[in-house]
Structures are given as structure tokens and as C-alpha cells.
Design an enzyme around this catalytic site. Sequence first.
Site: not given
Length: 631
Positions: A164-165, A400, A430
Site C-alpha cells: 500500500g505504501s 490484496p 503511440y
Amino acid sequence: MASTIAKIGARSAVQDVDIKALFLGDKAENAAAFKQFLNQLVDDHIGWRQNYLPADHPAISQNDQDSPAFISTNERIAAVLAEVSQRMRSGSIPWNSAGRYWGQMNSETLMPSILAYSFAMLWNPNNVALESSMATSQMEAEIAEDFAKLFGFSDGWGHLSADGSIANLEGIWYARCIKSIPLAIKEVRPDLVQDKSDWDLLNLSVEQILDLVERLSNGDANDLDRVKAASSRSGRNLAKLGKWIVPETKHYSWLKAADIVGIGLDQLVSVPVKHNYRMDVAALESTVRQLAASKTPILGVVTVVGTTEEGAVDEVDKIVALREELKAEGVYFYIHCDAAYGGYARSLFIDEDGEFCPSYEQLKPMHDRHNVFSYDVTIAEDVYNGFKGISDVESVTIDPHKMGYVPYSAGGIAIKHKAMRNVISYFAPYVFEKGVQAPDLLGAFILEGSKAGATAAGVWTAHQILPLNVTGYGKLVGTTIEAAHRFRDFLTGLSFAIGNRVVRAYPLNMPDFNMVDWVFKADDMTSLAEVNRLNEQMYDYASYLDGPVYRNRFITSHTSFARDDYGDSVLPFLKQLGFDTAEWEKTGSLTLLRAAIMTPYMNDDDLFSLYSSQIADAMKRKLAEALAAAD
């Protein structure tokens, strides 16, 4: 294979999952199934190796295997692995226990994810490059779709990260890069923004900025590259981007993130939280209006769903509504939702068809229909509204490896608009071949380089077996919320007669999620410092600090609310303990015991009754030891 997966997904959408079939079990009750699945997967991998051009000459001959050095090396492997086993068994926390561990954000992980993760490690895929991760890169692309759908981002995207960090760091990176684009356009293509002041440019919405980027992309192919070179990645205009606003309950990673992306800690503004530890939206409005009055831009606002210390759910919907109100007044800010802990809980509000429950009144009937709770649990309407509001933020952190019950390390981020990637990418979109049906080249769009494809296999498998709705993850997350309510009710009114003293438990607030904090206090304690010492000692006796933790009958964690971080939001709780403002000002902190309740088993009446009575006995013994040590 695709049709098989489709059938699995369709079946999962209408048939509730049996949670107890998903884990190895606190006593390894599902060991036979685990071994069977694991052996089959290992055999599959061995067969895959053997069947690749079987006429090729073996690299390891029988003579090699019979040599003394080969045999000696195998003996060395056995000895080292035995030591690994010994170290892990003696140095690990038994958070797989059904009812002994009430501490950090840990629990046993999903058996299917462990199997898929272990299986994928045999190939060692690297998801930064498609050529080394054809299977797991596709899995991660599908996980990205899951994340976007979970949060209601119809045009969204996402990916896995180490934790999460890192995802939070990406959130502020997105905000910094995107909000700097208008000033860069003024420098490179002033004709596109000639009617706007710098203040106007710094208050454009993300959608308006993406529209400008699209116009650049449709023109000279080099214009976008020149604009990105003149954006915040050059270091220019960083000081002009404004303040990054966080609640007092922020995760510590936001300090590091502001430092790393060059925003600087001086640009971080902390907003008070209320007594329920949610961001005070009125205080946020006051802060934003004061800054706007001085022509100080707002880079972004962080809202938290599942705070790490209290499990609080910010009123995301009200923060979004405030932004819309201010937008009409020419003030706009990016919103990042830090739902590292609480993100998967949005599944509780998503029905069998993948739609967010349309009204609060329909939520309980939906939960009853799927037997989510067997205890008297009521999810508050403001929590429902908070989760609903996530669909209107720009980016979300989700882990998760927390409430997804997947092995470490598995963090993640979702963004509202896939086109946001074009601003932060280091390879222009592109340059890629058009029409190639392959997952995105992740290295172009993420902070990390090499990343384990095994993580994607673990998360993907979890999502296939546990749909991100009320029939799957909703039921799993629901078991933990129910256990938290049971545990808080157990603590309420809990007291112990120890000698001639009475010690009582004081739970903090009714949890928004599955976090329960509480304090032990003897009736004769007259100072907050005494209470803090007692609870610090309790933590010492009920954690890894007190001898072999494997033999501990009750294991918990702790936290500290400091006045510098929490202001006076703690005062209502301190009054329950019998302390006034003066005592709070004198001591300046409060030590609490803390339980992130992730066990999936404590929604069973008999099991909870058994463990809670034994935990009460263990608490009483430890309190007696702590009081004796203090004397």
C-alpha cells in the site's frame, strides 16, 4: 480455458462461497485437500518440463546424481531446510489460530492463493515484461479490471504493487504529474490555454486536463513529450502545485510519499478527525477555503477507508460533495482514497450482478439473503455512503495482502480514468503496435521494475473463487466485521477482581470496520500515565516480547494516540475513563490495545464462547502479572 473460466465466474455470481473450504484451517483441517492440490500442481509442472522436446539430452545425468559431491550437496540442502523449518516454527506468530490471535492485520491466507502463488513461482514470471510473463501478465490485466469494477470506475485501470505504501506513492505521483500539466501546456502550447490564469490552470479538473492531453496527442506527436518534459517531472513549478491534505489518521507512508515525489513535508496539511476518527469534513472545508482565500492551490486530499489504528471509514461521499460545491466556485482538488485496508470491504455493498446496492434500505435484506451475518450487526448508513462515494475519487489504494487474504507482497492501485496513465508514462502510448491483443506493458506506467508474476497468480485465483461481491468477498469480510462486533461486546462490561482491585476493559468506539481498540484501567488509577503503563505492560505480556509466543494463549497488538497527531479527538473517550482535558494535556498520549480482527472463524457462537472465556482467563492472569510488576 476461457470458456471454463467464464462458467466458473457465472456459477460464482449466483452461488455463495463456503468460507471454511478456502483455508488450510487453524488445525490444518483441510490438509488432505491442500496436499492433493499441491501435488497435482507440482506434477503438472514436472510434466511440463519433461514434455518440452523430450528427445533433448538431459542436463543432469544419473552419474551426476550418484557422485559423492551431488549426494553431499543434497544432504546440505536437507540440513539447511531443516534449520529453515526450525526457525520458522519457533519464530512465527500463530495468526492462523481461530481465536487466540487478536493483533496486527494478519490472518492465515487463502489456500487457493497459496497454491497458485507456489505453483507460479516454479516459472518465476516477471510481470514487468510480457515476454517473461505471458500467463501472469494477462492475469494482472484481469485483476486491473476487477479493481476498476469494484470501485465503480467504468473507464478505469489498475495494477498490483509491492504494498500500500507504493500504491499511495503512486497516488500522489499521479496527482502531482496531472495537476502540473496545465502549467506545462502554458509554456509549450500557450494557444491551448490562453484564456486562463495560473489560478484557473491549477484548478482544472482531472477530466479537463485529460481533455487537453487528448488534444495534444491528436496534434503534433512531439507536443505531448514536450509538455511532459516541462511538467513536474522536470522539477519545475513543484512549489506552485499547492497543499496535499491528509487526515490526522493518515498512514505514515504519506510523509515518505510527499518527500519522495518532491512535494515536501511543508506542503502537507493535516485535518482534524472527529471523535469517531473520521476526517472532520467541516474542518476540511474551512482549511480549503482559507487556502483558496490566500490563492494557495490544493494539490489533493487523502481520504481513508479503514484507518490502520481504528478501522474508521471516512465520509468519502461528503468530501466528494464538498469538492463539487467548491468546483462551482473555481476551486478543485484531486482525491485519493487510501483503502489499503478497507478496499475489499466494498464487496459487501455489491450485489450478485456486480451493481452497488442502490439504497441503504436494501442493504440489510441483501445481507440477509446471503447469510452474511449471524449476529446482530448493523452497518451504519454513513459507512454505506462512504463506500459508495469511492466511485467519484481519482485513485484508490487497495491491498490484496490485507483483506484480500493473499500472501505477501500484494498491494494495488486503481485509477478512475485509464488515460491518466498517459501523463505519468515514460514511454509514449503511440510507440506501441496498434491492434496487438496483449496486456499492457506495465513497466511504462508503474513505479516498480521487476515484479513477481506469482503475486498476480495468487490474486487472480482468489478473485476467481471469491467474486468481488456479496456472494464471495462480501461473505468473507462480513465474518470479520461480525467477529469485531462480538469481540467489542465481549469487552463491554468486562471486569476482573484482582486482589483488592478491580480492572475494567473500556472499548473505544463501535467499529466502522473490523478493528477493535480498548484500554484496561484499574478503578483506583487516577493518572493517565498509570493507565498507559498498565496497557504497555499488557502488550509486553501478550505479544512476541514475552517469551515463546507459540505458547501464548492470547496475543494482541497495541497503538498510541498522541496529542500532536490526534489533537483533542480522544477527549470523549478519556472522559469515559474518568480523565479531564488537563490530564490529557499533561500526558499527551494514550496507549491502547488493538486488534485487527481478520479471523474468518469467529462468527460461530460455540467457537466464540469457547475462545472468549479462555481469553478472559488469560487476560486476568496477565493483568495480575502487570499490576504486580507495577507495584
